[in-house]
Design a protein around this motif. Sequence first.
Motif, PDB file in Angstrom:
ATOM      1  N   PRO A 219       0.627  -1.223  -0.791  1.00  0.00           N
ATOM      2  CA  PRO A 219       0.033   0.190   0.156  1.00  0.00           C
ATOM      3  C   PRO A 219       0.947   0.918   0.181  1.00  0.00           C
ATOM      4  CG  PRO A 219      -0.532  -1.562   1.226  1.00  0.00           C
ATOM      5  CD  PRO A 219       0.716  -1.854   0.717  1.00  0.00           C
ATOM      6  N   GLU A 220       0.247   2.072  -0.643  1.00  0.00           N
ATOM      7  CA  GLU A 220       1.337   3.730  -0.935  1.00  0.00           C
ATOM      8  C   GLU A 220       1.326   4.199   1.017  1.00  0.00           C
ATOM      9  OE1 GLU A 220       0.985   7.746  -2.494  1.00  0.00           O
ATOM     10  OE2 GLU A 220      -0.975   6.588  -2.624  1.00  0.00           O
ATOM     11  N   SER A 221       0.076   4.196   1.614  1.00  0.00           N
ATOM     12  CA  SER A 221       0.547   4.499   2.891  1.00  0.00           C
ATOM     13  C   SER A 221       1.473   3.986   3.902  1.00  0.00           C
ATOM     14  CB  SER A 221      -1.212   4.421   3.723  1.00  0.00           C
ATOM     15  OG  SER A 221      -0.752   4.948   4.608  1.00  0.00           O
ATOM     16  N   PHE A 222       1.957   4.274   4.847  1.00  0.00           N
ATOM     17  CA  PHE A 222       3.030   3.366   5.478  1.00  0.00           C
ATOM     18  C   PHE A 222       1.839   3.060   6.608  1.00  0.00           C
ATOM     19  CE2 PHE A 222       5.202   3.006   9.968  1.00  0.00           C
ATOM     20  CZ  PHE A 222       5.438   2.427   9.380  1.00  0.00           C
ATOM     21  N   TRP A 223       1.177   3.589   7.366  1.00  0.00           N
ATOM     22  CA  TRP A 223       0.003   2.763   8.222  1.00  0.00           C
ATOM     23  C   TRP A 223      -0.773   2.132   7.710  1.00  0.00           C
ATOM     24  CZ3 TRP A 223       2.493   5.694  12.100  1.00  0.00           C
ATOM     25  CH2 TRP A 223       2.472   6.933  11.898  1.00  0.00           C
ATOM     26  N   ARG A 224      -0.744   1.958   6.641  1.00  0.00           N
ATOM     27  CA  ARG A 224      -1.712   1.128   6.022  1.00  0.00           C
ATOM     28  C   ARG A 224      -0.880  -0.599   6.061  1.00  0.00           C
ATOM     29  NH1 ARG A 224      -4.411   3.225   0.610  1.00  0.00           N
ATOM     30  NH2 ARG A 224      -4.920   1.152   0.547  1.00  0.00           N
ATOM     31  N   LEU A 225       0.054  -0.665   5.761  1.00  0.00           N
ATOM     32  CA  LEU A 225       0.880  -1.150   5.708  1.00  0.00           C
ATOM     33  C   LEU A 225       0.645  -2.702   6.596  1.00  0.00           C
ATOM     34  CD1 LEU A 225       3.800  -2.642   3.873  1.00  0.00           C
ATOM     35  CD2 LEU A 225       5.049  -1.771   5.395  1.00  0.00           C
ATOM     36  N   ASP A 226       0.939  -2.531   7.339  1.00  0.00           N
ATOM     37  CA  ASP A 226       0.760  -3.798   8.964  1.00  0.00           C
ATOM     38  C   ASP A 226      -0.920  -4.278   8.787  1.00  0.00           C
ATOM     39  OD1 ASP A 226       3.491  -3.037  10.020  1.00  0.00           O
ATOM     40  OD2 ASP A 226       2.317  -2.146  11.708  1.00  0.00           O
ATOM     41  N   GLU A 227      -1.110  -3.611   8.055  1.00  0.00           N
ATOM     42  CA  GLU A 227      -2.976  -4.142   7.925  1.00  0.00           C
ATOM     43  C   GLU A 227      -2.559  -4.470   6.610  1.00  0.00           C
ATOM     44  OE1 GLU A 227      -7.815  -2.351   7.237  1.00  0.00           O
ATOM     45  OE2 GLU A 227      -6.018  -0.996   7.772  1.00  0.00           O
ATOM     46  N   ALA A 228      -2.209  -4.531   5.449  1.00  0.00           N
ATOM     47  CA  ALA A 228      -2.427  -4.533   4.581  1.00  0.00           C
ATOM     48  C   ALA A 228      -1.485  -6.503   4.822  1.00  0.00           C
ATOM     49  CB  ALA A 228      -1.427  -4.047   3.675  1.00  0.00           C
ATOM     50  N   ARG A 229      -0.278  -6.002   5.418  1.00  0.00           N
ATOM     51  CA  ARG A 229       0.511  -7.279   5.519  1.00  0.00           C
ATOM     52  C   ARG A 229      -0.316  -8.256   6.289  1.00  0.00           C
ATOM     53  NH1 ARG A 229       4.117  -5.793   7.544  1.00  0.00           N
ATOM     54  NH2 ARG A 229       5.822  -4.693   6.430  1.00  0.00           N
ATOM     55  N   ALA A 230      -1.205  -7.991   7.025  1.00  0.00           N
ATOM     56  CA  ALA A 230      -1.757  -9.487   7.967  1.00  0.00           C
ATOM     57  C   ALA A 230      -3.110  -9.690   6.916  1.00  0.00           C
ATOM     58  CB  ALA A 230      -2.658  -8.662   9.274  1.00  0.00           C
ATOM     59  N   THR A 231      -3.553  -8.966   6.056  1.00  0.00           N
ATOM     60  CA  THR A 231      -4.419  -8.979   5.457  1.00  0.00           C
ATOM     61  C   THR A 231      -3.864 -10.396   4.662  1.00  0.00           C
ATOM     62  OG1 THR A 231      -6.078  -7.327   5.767  1.00  0.00           O
ATOM     63  CG2 THR A 231      -6.702  -8.589   3.274  1.00  0.00           C
ATOM     64  N   THR A 232      -2.529  -9.935   3.586  1.00  0.00           N
ATOM     65  CA  THR A 232      -2.135 -10.582   2.703  1.00  0.00           C
ATOM     66  C   THR A 232      -1.814 -11.880   3.520  1.00  0.00           C
ATOM     67  OG1 THR A 232      -1.570  -8.979   1.662  1.00  0.00           O
ATOM     68  CG2 THR A 232      -0.225 -11.093   1.273  1.00  0.00           C
ATOM     69  N   ILE A 233      -1.186 -11.783   5.059  1.00  0.00           N
ATOM     70  CA  ILE A 233      -0.936 -13.624   5.479  1.00  0.00           C
ATOM     71  C   ILE A 233      -2.082 -14.609   5.206  1.00  0.00           C
ATOM     72  CG2 ILE A 233      -0.103 -14.292   7.196  1.00  0.00           C
ATOM     73  CD1 ILE A 233       2.116 -12.321   7.156  1.00  0.00           C
ATOM     74  N   ARG A 234      -3.146 -13.443   5.829  1.00  0.00           N
ATOM     75  CA  ARG A 234      -4.304 -14.302   6.025  1.00  0.00           C
ATOM     76  C   ARG A 234      -5.129 -15.183   4.579  1.00  0.00           C
ATOM     77  NH1 ARG A 234      -6.892 -10.433   8.830  1.00  0.00           N
ATOM     78  NH2 ARG A 234      -7.814 -10.374   7.199  1.00  0.00           N
ATOM     79  N   ARG A 235      -4.789 -14.141   3.874  1.00  0.00           N
ATOM     80  CA  ARG A 235      -5.403 -14.426   2.798  1.00  0.00           C
ATOM     81  C   ARG A 235      -4.448 -15.696   2.540  1.00  0.00           C
ATOM     82  NH1 ARG A 235      -7.724  -9.351   0.478  1.00  0.00           N
ATOM     83  NH2 ARG A 235      -9.590  -9.117   2.263  1.00  0.00           N
ATOM     84  N   VAL A 236      -3.318 -15.489   2.197  1.00  0.00           N
ATOM     85  CA  VAL A 236      -2.697 -16.822   1.715  1.00  0.00           C
ATOM     86  C   VAL A 236      -2.562 -17.956   2.477  1.00  0.00           C
ATOM     87  CG1 VAL A 236       0.148 -17.350   1.345  1.00  0.00           C
ATOM     88  CG2 VAL A 236      -0.444 -15.173   0.711  1.00  0.00           C
ATOM     89  N   GLY A 237      -2.667 -17.580   4.334  1.00  0.00           N
ATOM     90  CA  GLY A 237      -2.868 -18.821   4.318  1.00  0.00           C
ATOM     91  C   GLY A 237      -3.783 -19.726   4.752  1.00  0.00           C
ATOM     92  N   VAL A 238      -5.203 -19.260   4.239  1.00  0.00           N
ATOM     93  CA  VAL A 238      -6.057 -19.409   3.720  1.00  0.00           C
ATOM     94  C   VAL A 238      -5.956 -20.675   2.461  1.00  0.00           C
ATOM     95  CG1 VAL A 238      -8.631 -19.529   3.580  1.00  0.00           C
ATOM     96  CG2 VAL A 238      -8.004 -17.980   5.472  1.00  0.00           C
ATOM     97  N   LEU A 239      -5.862 -20.028   1.141  1.00  0.00           N
ATOM     98  CA  LEU A 239      -5.388 -20.546   0.149  1.00  0.00           C
ATOM     99  C   LEU A 239      -4.774 -22.281   0.207  1.00  0.00           C
ATOM    100  CD1 LEU A 239      -5.208 -17.547  -2.284  1.00  0.00           C
ATOM    101  CD2 LEU A 239      -7.039 -18.643  -1.605  1.00  0.00           C
TER     102      LEU A 239
END
Length: 442
Positions: free
Chosen positions: A304-324
């Motif tokens: 994500p462009e915003s640094f403040w959204r990075l942790d949220e995006a990382r957590a979302t990505t890890i969660r979706r990669v884990g489910v898949l």
Amino acid sequence: MRLLQVMVPAGKRETVLAVLDEEGIDYVLSDETSGREYTAVVSFPLPTEAVEPVLAELREAGLERDAYTVVLDAETVISRRFEELEERYAEDEDGNGDRIAREELEARAIDMSPRLGAFVTMTVISAVVATAGLLLDSAAVVVGSMVIAPLIGPAMAASVGTVVDDDELFARGVKLQTLGAVLAVASAAVFAAILRYGRVVPFGVEEVFSIAEVRERLAPDVLSLPIALGSGVAGALSLSSGVSTALVGVMIAAALVPPTAVVGIGIAWGRPGTVAGAALLVVVNFVAINFAALATLWYKGYRPESFWRLDEARATTIRRVGVLGVAILLSTAVLGGVTIASYESAQFETAAQEEANALLEGDARVLDVAVTYGGFPFRQPTAVTVTVGHPPGAPPPQIGDALATRLADETTAPFGIGEGATVEVSVRYIPVEESHAGEDPA
């Protein structure tokens, strides 16, 4: 390479030009006279891999995201300074220097997600053409259905939406993929039912599932997984590199369109259980393509462009990669069982032919062995039909009972039909008269 045109807001001209001068970028500055809040337009060429970091520097210098920025393809730039710029940005420290900017990636993903009307129309046409190709046993027609299938866009949109934290883009990609799968199966089922009950095709239940193009998708094995994973990786790489995704789209459609058409055929012929393997293949391919594309884009460094959204995006990505990933592991276990069952089936068919040959005498010989299977994922032999050729005028060799007795032991193997169960054995006898070159067959 890219040509950027940036609208410079009032009070930001000197700051923007200072950043470009510091980076050694050639630019052209034009006054903006429309009377809006912009005072100038600056145009400058950049290597593709330099677009994202330069835009980031401009925003750090005070250029708001709302500033009007256009990114265009540029064919050729002749400039010594540009060559030096290309060398500097040839490859970044992560080895991802060949990727396009995040903004351009998101824009391409949005463009690749077709409008609903066009998506529905092309999906239906693709499913109908694939169904016709399967029933005609024509690989060329099946390939044609893959060319027109609009499936790469939704898959890439879901992955891009995840890594850049764009929930709307992610939701659109998931919805289109789900709609595409349901619509393809329904279209194939309706079209196949019209052909069946309209007596356009003369196939019964057994005949339709013996068609080579249909049969090869009834029992997928573990080799189906790397095809889908490779399609996802190729799609993400082509998208992030800014090259054409047309051929990759055909590859993704190759993994998705034919099995969905097979599922539709199974529904039309009233045998949904028979096409359970094809349905599993559809699910595995969808999951694997999304998993591979998502992992590839994250590895390429998109955030994500915003640094403040990075942790949220990382957590979302890890969660979706884990489910898949879990879904892929479970599917792989089933596909592994299918692979083992296919090996056992091949052994059983070989044993049936060898036992039949051992019982024959004289000039009689086995012409064909056809085994019918039931169950999924562990296919179980339920019937064997052996075709025996014998000389005309000679009594056919009666091997049915003896062959059934010998094959009873074969069915107790792993993934066989189990202890105490039986396989129905049928023997067909066909008079065969041989002739040799130079001889009168009479």
